[in-house]
Every structure is written in C-alpha cells, then in structure tokens.
Write an enzyme that holds these catalytic residues in place. Structure first.
Site, PDB file in Angstrom:
ATOM      1  N   HIS A 103      -2.423   7.289   7.405  1.00 48.64           N
ATOM      2  CA  HIS A 103      -1.275   8.427   6.741  1.00 48.64           C
ATOM      3  C   HIS A 103      -1.969   9.682   6.356  1.00 48.64           C
ATOM      4  O   HIS A 103      -1.326  10.752   6.515  1.00 48.64           O
ATOM      5  CB  HIS A 103      -0.398   7.606   5.713  1.00 48.64           C
ATOM      6  CG  HIS A 103       0.425   6.769   5.900  1.00 48.64           C
ATOM      7  ND1 HIS A 103       1.573   7.274   6.542  1.00 48.64           N
ATOM      8  CD2 HIS A 103       0.661   5.301   5.679  1.00 48.64           C
ATOM      9  CE1 HIS A 103       2.621   6.222   6.662  1.00 48.64           C
ATOM     10  NE2 HIS A 103       2.054   5.055   6.158  1.00 48.64           N
ATOM     11  N   CYS A 124       6.125  -0.260   7.447  1.00 51.19           N
ATOM     12  CA  CYS A 124       5.945   0.833   6.565  1.00 51.19           C
ATOM     13  C   CYS A 124       6.925   1.172   5.850  1.00 51.19           C
ATOM     14  O   CYS A 124       8.061   1.192   6.309  1.00 51.19           O
ATOM     15  CB  CYS A 124       5.496   1.878   7.806  1.00 51.19           C
ATOM     16  SG  CYS A 124       4.810   3.583   6.901  1.00 51.19           S
ATOM     17  N   LEU A 125       6.810   1.473   4.547  1.00 48.93           N
ATOM     18  CA  LEU A 125       7.776   2.108   3.680  1.00 48.93           C
ATOM     19  C   LEU A 125       8.472   3.333   4.106  1.00 48.93           C
ATOM     20  O   LEU A 125       9.326   3.792   3.720  1.00 48.93           O
ATOM     21  CB  LEU A 125       7.279   2.223   2.205  1.00 48.93           C
ATOM     22  CG  LEU A 125       6.797   1.138   1.538  1.00 48.93           C
ATOM     23  CD1 LEU A 125       6.004   1.492   0.241  1.00 48.93           C
ATOM     24  CD2 LEU A 125       7.868   0.136   1.423  1.00 48.93           C
ATOM     25  N   HIS A 162      -4.090   1.233   7.987  1.00 47.77           N
ATOM     26  CA  HIS A 162      -3.000   1.937   7.833  1.00 47.77           C
ATOM     27  C   HIS A 162      -2.820   3.140   6.916  1.00 47.77           C
ATOM     28  O   HIS A 162      -2.270   4.263   7.218  1.00 47.77           O
ATOM     29  CB  HIS A 162      -1.899   0.626   7.696  1.00 47.77           C
ATOM     30  CG  HIS A 162      -0.629   1.061   7.333  1.00 47.77           C
ATOM     31  ND1 HIS A 162       0.566   0.421   8.420  1.00 47.77           N
ATOM     32  CD2 HIS A 162       0.395   1.981   6.488  1.00 47.77           C
ATOM     33  CE1 HIS A 162       1.733   1.217   7.865  1.00 47.77           C
ATOM     34  NE2 HIS A 162       1.512   2.015   7.094  1.00 47.77           N
ATOM     35  N   GLU A 163      -3.211   2.995   6.001  1.00 48.75           N
ATOM     36  CA  GLU A 163      -3.204   3.954   4.835  1.00 48.75           C
ATOM     37  C   GLU A 163      -4.092   5.184   5.185  1.00 48.75           C
ATOM     38  O   GLU A 163      -3.658   6.296   5.051  1.00 48.75           O
ATOM     39  CB  GLU A 163      -3.678   3.450   3.398  1.00 48.75           C
ATOM     40  CG  GLU A 163      -2.693   2.350   2.927  1.00 48.75           C
ATOM     41  CD  GLU A 163      -1.109   2.450   2.927  1.00 48.75           C
ATOM     42  OE1 GLU A 163      -0.745   3.446   3.161  1.00 48.75           O
ATOM     43  OE2 GLU A 163      -0.683   1.321   3.112  1.00 48.75           O
ATOM     44  N   GLN A 217       2.858   9.917   2.027  1.00 48.53           N
ATOM     45  CA  GLN A 217       4.256   9.401   1.991  1.00 48.53           C
ATOM     46  C   GLN A 217       4.897   9.939   0.822  1.00 48.53           C
ATOM     47  O   GLN A 217       6.230   9.694   0.764  1.00 48.53           O
ATOM     48  CB  GLN A 217       4.258   7.642   1.867  1.00 48.53           C
ATOM     49  CG  GLN A 217       3.521   7.194   3.078  1.00 48.53           C
ATOM     50  CD  GLN A 217       3.478   5.749   2.887  1.00 48.53           C
ATOM     51  OE1 GLN A 217       2.526   5.205   2.343  1.00 48.53           O
ATOM     52  NE2 GLN A 217       4.329   4.974   3.616  1.00 48.53           N
ATOM     53  N   GLY A 219       0.793  -1.170  -0.050  1.00 48.09           N
ATOM     54  CA  GLY A 219      -0.038  -0.209   0.055  1.00 48.09           C
ATOM     55  C   GLY A 219       0.985   1.293  -0.011  1.00 48.09           C
ATOM     56  O   GLY A 219       1.988   1.307   0.400  1.00 48.09           O
TER      57      GLY A 219
HETATM   58  O1  GNR Z   1       4.061  -2.557   2.546  1.00 47.73           O
HETATM   59  C1  GNR Z   1       3.508  -2.342   3.591  1.00 47.73           C
HETATM   60  N1  GNR Z   1       3.252  -3.587   4.471  1.00 47.73           N
HETATM   61  C2  GNR Z   1       2.312  -3.595   5.409  1.00 47.73           C
HETATM   62  C3  GNR Z   1       2.574  -4.737   6.356  1.00 47.73           C
HETATM   63  C4  GNR Z   1       1.751  -4.858   7.027  1.00 47.73           C
HETATM   64  C5  GNR Z   1       0.769  -3.819   7.493  1.00 47.73           C
HETATM   65  C6  GNR Z   1       0.710  -2.693   6.667  1.00 47.73           C
HETATM   66  C7  GNR Z   1       1.527  -2.445   5.840  1.00 47.73           C
HETATM   67  S1  GNR Z   1       1.537  -1.133   4.680  1.00 47.73           S
HETATM   68  C8  GNR Z   1       3.151  -1.238   3.998  1.00 47.73           C
HETATM   69  C9  GNR Z   1       3.438  -0.123   2.989  1.00 47.73           C
HETATM   70  C10 GNR Z   1       3.085   1.193   3.561  1.00 47.73           C
HETATM   71  O2  GNR Z   1       4.081   1.631   4.224  1.00 47.73           O
HETATM   72  N2  GNR Z   1       1.948   1.909   3.263  1.00 47.73           N
HETATM   73  O3  GNR Z   1       1.783   2.952   4.145  1.00 47.73           O
HETATM   74 NI    NI Z   2       2.870   3.025   5.641  1.00 48.30          NI
END
Ligand code: GNR
Ligand code: NI
Length: 167
Positions: A137, A91-92, A133-134, A51, A46
């Site tokens: 952000h 998270c990236l 999670h997104e 980001q 995601g």
């Molecule tokens: O790549 C991602 N893997 C992930 C794994 C477990 C829970 C959430 C994520 S999201 C993350 C990519 C990211 O940072 N999205 O904002």
């Molecule tokens: Ni993230």
C-alpha cells in the site's frame, strides 16, 4: 482519537507512493492512534496510512486473536525474504473481495516503533502476509494488482456498482 475514512479501490489516491517519516513526533503518534482505532473498528488486521489518504510510511498491524498485540511500523524495510506461501487476502479498500496471492513465507523487517525507536523482527505466516500487503500500500500497490486483468476488471466493475448504490 478519531476514526478515519478509508479510500476504496479504484480510487487513484491508492496509487500514490508514500514518503518516509523524517521524525516520529506527536503528529505522527496521533496518526498512529487514529489508524489503530480505524483498523480495530473496521475490523481489520492491518492498515496503511495510504488507505486513509495520508501518504507517509506508517502502518499498524494486529493479527492476534484477541486484538491485544498492536504493532506499529514506521519507515518499514524488508531485509530478507524466504520461501513462498499462498494466502487468501482481503483489503479494507477492496471490501467483499477475497483472492489468493503468492507472497514470501518468512520475512525479516526493520521499522521504527511509536516512540521512533528502531527494531527488527522475523515474521511468518499471516503476519508476514500482512506486512507485505501493507508495505505494498505504501508503494501504491493494491493486492488486486497481482490478479489477472480479467479478474481485476470484474472487481472494479463490482465495486463501482456498489459506489453508485451507496452514493
Ligand atoms: O483486514 C485485513 N485482512 C487481511 C487478510 C488477509 C491478507 C491481508 C489482510 S490485510 C486487511 C486489512 C487491509 O486492507 N490492510 O491494508
Ligand atoms: Ni489492504
């Protein structure tokens, strides 16, 4: 399409609240395409516009094994949440850090797609984790904000050390 640079925690721009998209036009579609390319290249499941330092309510997600199921969520709203799950998240924007976070198990959400058409979908498990999670952000929240202050401070110190090394 082009790959976009991903902000790293604790960059203060990750704490900005994203504004709704008023019209899904060519510029928004270009952003979606660039975000998808950036997510697949990372690789991640995601990516939120926050980001890549664009403070608009745009998300791309692909939780499929074979990376063939791109979802586009513009102006997403969670309309119901049920149950609880604990999942290890990464998270990236917080590279190399994986920690358990508690989220709703099942959600229903509404969003606009790449064409600006409204849709509603039920999500559970990893997809539900990712949508939550997104959307966090877009609201200026990073998953480490759910951890204890001690853990967060350690993560901050570790990432700042990495930045110094690569600068
Ligand atoms: O790549 C991602 N893997 C992930 C794994 C477990 C829970 C959430 C994520 S999201 C993350 C990519 C990211 O940072 N999205 O904002
Ligand atoms: Ni993230």
């Amino acid at each position: 399409m082009s790959r976009l640079a991903i902000l790293r925690y604790p960059d203060p721009r990750l704490y900005k609240k994203a504004a709704p998209v008023s019209r899904v036009d060519e510029a928004v579609r270009k952003l979606v395409d660039d975000m998808a390319e950036t997510m697949y290249a990372a690789p991640g499941i995601g990516l939120a516009a926050t980001q890549v330092d664009v403070h608009k309510r745009v998300i791309v997600i692909d939780t499929s094994e074979d990376r063939s199921d791109l979802r586009v969520l513009i102006n997403p709203e969670i309309t119901s949440r049920n149950g609880v799950q604990v999942h290890e998240e990464g998270c990236l924007s917080v590279p190399g850090i994986y920690e358990e976070v508690e989220r709703a198990q099942v959600i229903r959400f509404r969003a606009l797609d790449r064409e600006g058409k409204s849709y509603e979908e039920d999500a559970e498990g990893l997809l539900a984790v990712c949508v939550q999670h997104e959307i966090d952000h877009l609201d200026g929240k990073v998953f480490v904000d759910y951890l204890s202050r001690l853990k967060r401070d350690r993560i901050r110190a570790r990432l700042q050390k990495q930045v110094r090394k690569t600068a």
